[in-house]
Design a protein around this motif. Structure first.
Motif, PDB file in Angstrom:
ATOM      1  N   THR A   1       0.852  -1.196   0.000  1.00 47.86           N
ATOM      2  CA  THR A   1       0.000   0.000   0.000  1.00 47.86           C
ATOM      3  C   THR A   1       0.884   1.241   0.000  1.00 47.86           C
ATOM      4  N   THR A   2       0.622   2.170  -0.907  1.00 49.40           N
ATOM      5  CA  THR A   2       1.438   3.379  -0.977  1.00 49.40           C
ATOM      6  C   THR A   2       1.129   4.298   0.203  1.00 49.40           C
TER       7      THR A   2
ATOM      8  N   GLU B   1       0.549   7.374  -0.031  1.00 55.94           N
ATOM      9  CA  GLU B   1      -0.553   8.234  -0.455  1.00 55.94           C
ATOM     10  C   GLU B   1      -1.894   7.566  -0.172  1.00 55.94           C
ATOM     11  N   GLU B   2      -2.008   6.269  -0.459  1.00 59.86           N
ATOM     12  CA  GLU B   2      -3.248   5.539  -0.160  1.00 59.86           C
ATOM     13  C   GLU B   2      -3.490   5.492   1.351  1.00 59.86           C
TER      14      GLU B   2
ATOM     15  N   SER C   1      -4.831   8.813   2.699  1.00 61.55           N
ATOM     16  CA  SER C   1      -6.254   9.032   2.425  1.00 61.55           C
ATOM     17  C   SER C   1      -7.141   8.337   3.448  1.00 61.55           C
TER      18      SER C   1
ATOM     19  N   LYS D   1      -9.560  -0.689  -2.430  1.00 57.67           N
ATOM     20  CA  LYS D   1      -9.195   0.526  -1.695  1.00 57.67           C
ATOM     21  C   LYS D   1      -9.244   0.273  -0.194  1.00 57.67           C
TER      22      LYS D   1
END
Length: 282
Positions: free
Chosen positions: A9-10, A12-13, A16, A58
């Protein structure tokens, strides 16, 4: 819905789902990408030991973990758990622990630990139902340092990284995860280490991170207390902050003198308190 490691998982993810989960928290807060990256580094978060819940690819829930060895024990720290509002009430925290605990057991983890804000009763009950127990209360302070008179007989100067054995004798209490020796060893290069000297003897010290304006540790030799040494350390940090607020987190509430000193003398406010909780693993 899938539960899996956050290793792919990045950041950035993760940012969020982190910010969405905490937007309506008991103490709402929001991190920038840089702040989350700093947290990952400072807390020693390991994505391989962290877990998330994914819906349609997600992340909708997460649990961040870090690991250290100290005192002959392997300890895992929950550095943050969040669930997006729409997915609460489905037991996702329990399911994430059910997924990750076998991994911890394979790694011979002895203790799991976390912090939860006082007043967040649903979370406290949930962790208690998972076998965690409250072990102590931690006070978090912030504010602008009251500048005090300079004491010329006390010299405050930057020092080189020290031998931990020397300054451990100054402690009354064990620091929490973020201020513990194994964690700080990884970020000392980003911190300012201040020593307080009286008659050429080290009698106090502070570890301050100017990037996040946080004091991780501050202590005075037991034989030199009530002589203005702690005040002079804060005075030096206050000069470095240019009037901006600083934080001192996770002060053990059994150290009443420290809490009174931070509030009454230095002018900081105990803005929130947390419970440290632990669970032994077999």
């Amino acid at each position: 819905m899938e539960i899996r490691s956050l290793e792919n998982t990045t950041t950035e993810e993760l940012l969020s789902v982190f910010n969405t989960s905490f937007s309506d928290y008991i103490v709402p807060f929001h991190l920038s990408l840089e702040q989350l990256e700093l947290k990952i580094t400072a807390d020693k978060i390991d994505k391989h030991l962290s877990v998330g819940v994914f819906e349609s690819g997600k992340p909708v829930a997460f649990m961040l973990h870090a690991e250290k060895e100290e005192g002959g024990k392997r300890i895992v720290y929950n550095a943050g758990t969040g669930v997006i509002k729409e997915f609460r009430g489905q037991g996702l925290v329990r399911k994430m622990y059910e997924q990750i605990i076998p991994v911890f057991q394979d790694r011979k983890v002895d203790v799991m630990t976390l912090e939860v804000i006082e007043g967040n009763d649903p979370a406290i009950r949930a962790y208690e139902n998972l076998g965690f127990k409250i072990v102590r209360k931690l006070l978090c302070f912030n504010g602008i340092i009251n500048h005090k008179e300079k004491h010329p007989e006390i010299l405050i100067k930057e020092i080189e990284p020290f031998q931990w054995e020397v300054i451990r004798s100054f402690w009354d209490i064990e620091p929490s995860w973020q201020s513990s020796i194994p964690v700080l060893d990884g970020i000392l290069q980003d911190c300012t280490l201040l020593g307080a000297f009286k008659d050429d003897q080290l009698v106090g010290y502070a570890i301050y991170n100017p990037a996040v304006r946080k004091i991780y540790q501050i202590a005075v030799d037991k034989n030199y207390r009530n002589q203005g040494i702690g005040t002079q350390l804060f005075r030096a940090i206050g000069e470095m902050t240019d009037g901006q607020a600083i934080s001192v987190n996770n002060v053990d509430d059994t150290s009443e003198n420290t809490a009174a000193f931070l509030g009454n003398t230095i002018g900081l406010k105990n803005w929130v308190s947390q419970f440290e909780m632990k669970r032994e693993l077999e």
